[in-house]
Scaffold this motif. Structure first.
Motif, mmCIF file in Angstrom:
data_model
loop_
_atom_site.group_PDB
_atom_site.id
_atom_site.type_symbol
_atom_site.label_atom_id
_atom_site.label_comp_id
_atom_site.label_asym_id
_atom_site.label_seq_id
_atom_site.Cartn_x
_atom_site.Cartn_y
_atom_site.Cartn_z
ATOM 1 N N ASP A 1 7.669 10.461 -8.316
ATOM 2 C CA ASP A 1 8.364 10.986 -7.287
ATOM 3 C C ASP A 1 7.414 11.775 -6.343
ATOM 4 O OD1 ASP A 1 10.306 12.212 -5.613
ATOM 5 O OD2 ASP A 1 11.738 12.073 -7.153
ATOM 6 N N TYR A 2 7.998 12.685 -5.247
ATOM 7 C CA TYR A 2 7.094 13.300 -4.398
ATOM 8 C C TYR A 2 7.035 14.890 -4.612
ATOM 9 C CZ TYR A 2 5.402 9.949 -1.169
ATOM 10 O OH TYR A 2 4.805 9.026 -0.337
ATOM 11 N N THR A 3 7.330 15.329 -5.873
ATOM 12 C CA THR A 3 7.640 16.657 -6.239
ATOM 13 C C THR A 3 6.253 17.289 -6.286
ATOM 14 O OG1 THR A 3 7.821 15.833 -8.498
ATOM 15 C CG2 THR A 3 9.762 16.604 -7.266
ATOM 16 N N LEU B 1 0.974 -1.246 -0.024
ATOM 17 C CA LEU B 1 0.025 0.213 -0.145
ATOM 18 C C LEU B 1 0.845 1.264 0.113
ATOM 19 C CD1 LEU B 1 -3.149 0.656 0.310
ATOM 20 C CD2 LEU B 1 -2.543 1.116 2.797
ATOM 21 N N SER B 2 0.591 2.184 -0.904
ATOM 22 C CA SER B 2 1.438 3.402 -0.841
ATOM 23 C C SER B 2 0.597 4.584 -0.225
ATOM 24 C CB SER B 2 1.438 3.583 -2.191
ATOM 25 O OG SER B 2 1.750 5.005 -2.368
ATOM 26 N N ILE B 3 0.939 5.307 0.504
ATOM 27 C CA ILE B 3 0.290 6.462 1.377
ATOM 28 C C ILE B 3 1.234 7.649 1.132
ATOM 29 C CG2 ILE B 3 -0.379 7.466 3.501
ATOM 30 C CD1 ILE B 3 -1.023 4.714 4.419
ATOM 31 N N ASP B 4 0.567 8.514 0.484
ATOM 32 C CA ASP B 4 1.470 9.676 0.130
ATOM 33 C C ASP B 4 1.137 11.168 0.960
ATOM 34 O OD1 ASP B 4 2.775 8.129 -1.787
ATOM 35 O OD2 ASP B 4 1.367 8.470 -2.860
ATOM 36 N N ARG B 5 1.953 11.786 1.212
ATOM 37 C CA ARG B 5 1.691 13.014 2.238
ATOM 38 C C ARG B 5 2.322 14.242 1.506
ATOM 39 N NH1 ARG B 5 0.429 12.134 8.043
ATOM 40 N NH2 ARG B 5 0.074 9.968 7.994
ATOM 41 N N ARG C 1 5.888 1.489 -8.552
ATOM 42 C CA ARG C 1 6.411 1.920 -7.419
ATOM 43 C C ARG C 1 6.929 3.158 -7.414
ATOM 44 N NH1 ARG C 1 6.897 -3.584 -5.909
ATOM 45 N NH2 ARG C 1 4.960 -4.200 -6.761
ATOM 46 N N HIS C 2 7.151 3.843 -6.195
ATOM 47 C CA HIS C 2 7.888 5.258 -5.936
ATOM 48 C C HIS C 2 9.166 4.910 -6.763
ATOM 49 C CE1 HIS C 2 5.372 5.793 -2.486
ATOM 50 N NE2 HIS C 2 4.920 6.673 -3.178
ATOM 51 N N ILE C 3 9.649 6.227 -7.606
ATOM 52 C CA ILE C 3 10.639 6.291 -8.126
ATOM 53 C C ILE C 3 12.045 5.959 -7.454
ATOM 54 C CG2 ILE C 3 11.037 8.706 -7.875
ATOM 55 C CD1 ILE C 3 11.149 6.982 -11.358
ATOM 56 N N THR D 1 -2.784 11.327 -10.798
ATOM 57 C CA THR D 1 -1.781 10.506 -11.739
ATOM 58 C C THR D 1 -0.925 9.636 -10.968
ATOM 59 O OG1 THR D 1 -1.915 12.499 -13.371
ATOM 60 C CG2 THR D 1 0.013 10.972 -13.527
ATOM 61 N N HIS D 2 -0.479 10.093 -9.909
ATOM 62 C CA HIS D 2 0.670 9.261 -9.118
ATOM 63 C C HIS D 2 0.022 8.125 -8.566
ATOM 64 C CE1 HIS D 2 4.056 9.193 -5.732
ATOM 65 N NE2 HIS D 2 3.252 8.500 -5.334
ATOM 66 N N GLU D 3 -1.479 8.342 -7.761
ATOM 67 C CA GLU D 3 -1.887 7.158 -7.121
ATOM 68 C C GLU D 3 -2.234 6.179 -8.206
ATOM 69 O OE1 GLU D 3 -1.555 6.917 -4.296
ATOM 70 O OE2 GLU D 3 -0.938 8.994 -3.701
ATOM 71 N N VAL D 4 -2.911 6.597 -9.208
ATOM 72 C CA VAL D 4 -3.242 5.469 -10.258
ATOM 73 C C VAL D 4 -1.937 4.948 -10.880
ATOM 74 C CG1 VAL D 4 -4.427 5.400 -12.600
ATOM 75 C CG2 VAL D 4 -5.463 6.838 -10.881
ATOM 76 N N GLY D 5 -0.977 5.513 -10.884
ATOM 77 C CA GLY D 5 0.356 5.011 -11.162
ATOM 78 C C GLY D 5 0.494 3.816 -10.051
ATOM 79 N N HIS D 6 0.202 3.834 -9.023
ATOM 80 C CA HIS D 6 0.496 2.931 -8.124
ATOM 81 C C HIS D 6 -0.492 1.812 -8.055
ATOM 82 C CE1 HIS D 6 3.302 4.563 -5.301
ATOM 83 N NE2 HIS D 6 2.695 5.491 -4.830
ATOM 84 N N TRP D 7 -1.772 2.108 -8.576
ATOM 85 C CA TRP D 7 -2.900 1.052 -8.891
ATOM 86 C C TRP D 7 -2.557 0.245 -9.995
ATOM 87 C CZ3 TRP D 7 -6.668 1.018 -12.773
ATOM 88 C CH2 TRP D 7 -7.881 0.317 -12.493
HETATM 89 ZN ZN LIG Z 1 3.079 7.113 -3.865
#
Ligand SMILES: [Zn+2]
Length: 419
Positions: A295-297, A28-32, A249-251, A239-245
């Motif tokens: 990435d997280y930019t 699971l990916s969680i992004d802040r 993975r994170h870059i 876009t980022h979350e659908v990438g995970h779906w």
């Molecule tokens: Zn993420």
């Protein structure tokens, strides 16, 4: 180098000896927002809870990874250049008027997803020359659902008022009974929840292989294009979350100079925040790919996927892939109403149908005898009427059929198509 790491990652999954970090990476990916200082803590609570609740999860995800590696290594098995258009259901779960995201912003979010995944985003022009050769559009597109799981017409947007002021990553937003909105079948739809997330969360996603009830992505309501989440309001959280779906993975591979299981992305030390100047050299690379969506930019500073990332997505839609069901989903196709020829009060929908054919009848539904015949007149016993306005046609071979509806006074004949 990446290949070796990849083998190790697979071995770890197969043996079920994931480290805490590995679970984070694979489950699971969680992004802040990068400014949030405690990103890992809430993540691990959720991950540990999921692992405790479902010990088979790691195995299922290892199977997805094994299949992905096989398909990526064998280009003839890939669905290259075959566009997959995924029906999206947006669950707007709101406690305040501001959280009830208007249709215009939902449309804009779908547009951003399509541009980003097709590499038709205008800021693709900012991709550094060093990455121009690997930057790629993907074969995935998105459309708001036009047909709901029962075959009825839909706008693709479910709006639910909730008493919950702020959701966390505990997945309550995915259950109507917990103040959220139930998921639609994940083999036919991408579930995208928009809600108020607390604790600085921008969004989180579930990788392929997880539970059906929680499959999909959750985004902060204000992260959609034109939202109020400053620096994160161009729709790139989705876009980022659908990438995970779609199994990205994170870059940075969620580890120091880690591995994201993609060959054409540079190894980089860790996440980047804000808007870095290229090149930011780490781990002996030619510069971090901080402008990658994974990435997280800031939203304005991420604008590319790579061909390797696209290949991982393709694997999900190839034979045996975890999301192959979406390639035949009718969720993005509007149902066609067919008026009866003998009476204006009878209708069948959707037509064509793939699973359930709904009947609109002039009198009480259980007073009708419904039979289905092929065009040579053979009765098809696989098609069953439930006495409540629905005929199951899932077992019928594809083709044209005739339905007769009789109530003792009249018999109505209707043609329909099994798709
Ligand atoms: Zn993420």
């Amino acid at each position: 180098m990446k290949k070796n790491l990849y083998a190790i990652a697979l071995a770890c999954l197969g043996l079920g000896t994931l480290t805490a970090q590995g679970q984070d990476q694979h489950m699971l990916s969680i992004d802040r927002a990068p400014a949030a200082p405690t990103r890992e803590c809430a993540t691990m609570e959720v991950l540990e809870a999921q692992m405790a609740a479902d010990p088979t999860l790691a195995r299922r995800m290892a199977d997805v990874e094994r299949h992905t590696a096989e398909v990526v290594a064998n280009p003839t098995a890939r669905r290259t250049n075959a566009i997959v258009t995924i029906p999206v259901v947006v669950h707007v779960v709101y406690n305040t008027t501001a959280q009830n995201v208007p249709q215009s912003q939902i449309d804009a979010q779908i547009r951003v997803l399509n541009e980003d995944f097709a590499k038709t985003n205008s800021d693709a022009s900012l991709i550094p020359a060093a990455f121009a050769g690997v930057a790629a559009g993907t074969n995935v597109r998105f459309v708001l659902a036009k047909r709901d799981p029962n075959g009825a017409a839909t706008t693709g947007v479910v709006r639910r008022s909730t008493k919950t002021r702020s959701f966390s990553s505990n997945d309550f937003v995915k259950y109507t009974s917990k103040g959220g909105s139930d998921a639609w079948p994940r083999d036919k739809y991408l579930n995208l929840w928009l809600c108020n997330l607390g604790q600085g969360l921008l969004g989180y996603a579930q990788f392929p292989g997880g539970a059906a009830a929680t499959d999909g992505v959750v985004c902060l309501y204000s992260s959609v294009p034109g939202g109020t989440a400053s620096n994160y309001n161009k729709g790139r959280t989705a876009t980022h979350e659908v990438g995970h779906w779609l199994n990205l993975r994170h870059i940075w591979g969620d580890a120091t100079c880690g591995n994201d299981l993609v060959a054409d992305t540079p190894t980089q030390q860790t996440s980047n925040g804000g808007c870095p100047t290229f090149p930011h050299v780490t781990c002996g690379n030619q510069g971090d790919m901080s402008m990658n969506y994974m990435d997280y930019t800031y939203d304005a500073c991420m604008y590319m996927f790579t061909g390797g990332q696209s290949a991982r997505m393709d694997a999900l839609f190839s034979a045996g892939g975890a999301r192959v069901g979406l390639t035949t989903s009718l969720g993005g196709t509007a149902p066609r109403m067919v008026a009866a020829t003998t009476t204006s009060d009878v209708a069948l929908y959707p037509n064509p149908a793939d699973n359930v054919l709904n009947l609109t009848l002039p009198q009480s539904q259980n007073s009708w005898v419904v039979k289905v015949y092929d065009l040579r007149g053979h009765e098809m016993s696989q098609a069953r009427y439930n006495g409540q306005g629905q005929v199951s046609v899932g077992q019928l071979p594809k083709g044209l059929y005739q339905m007769t509806l009789s109530n003792g006074e009249q018999t109505i004949r209707q043609r329909f198509e099994k798709q």
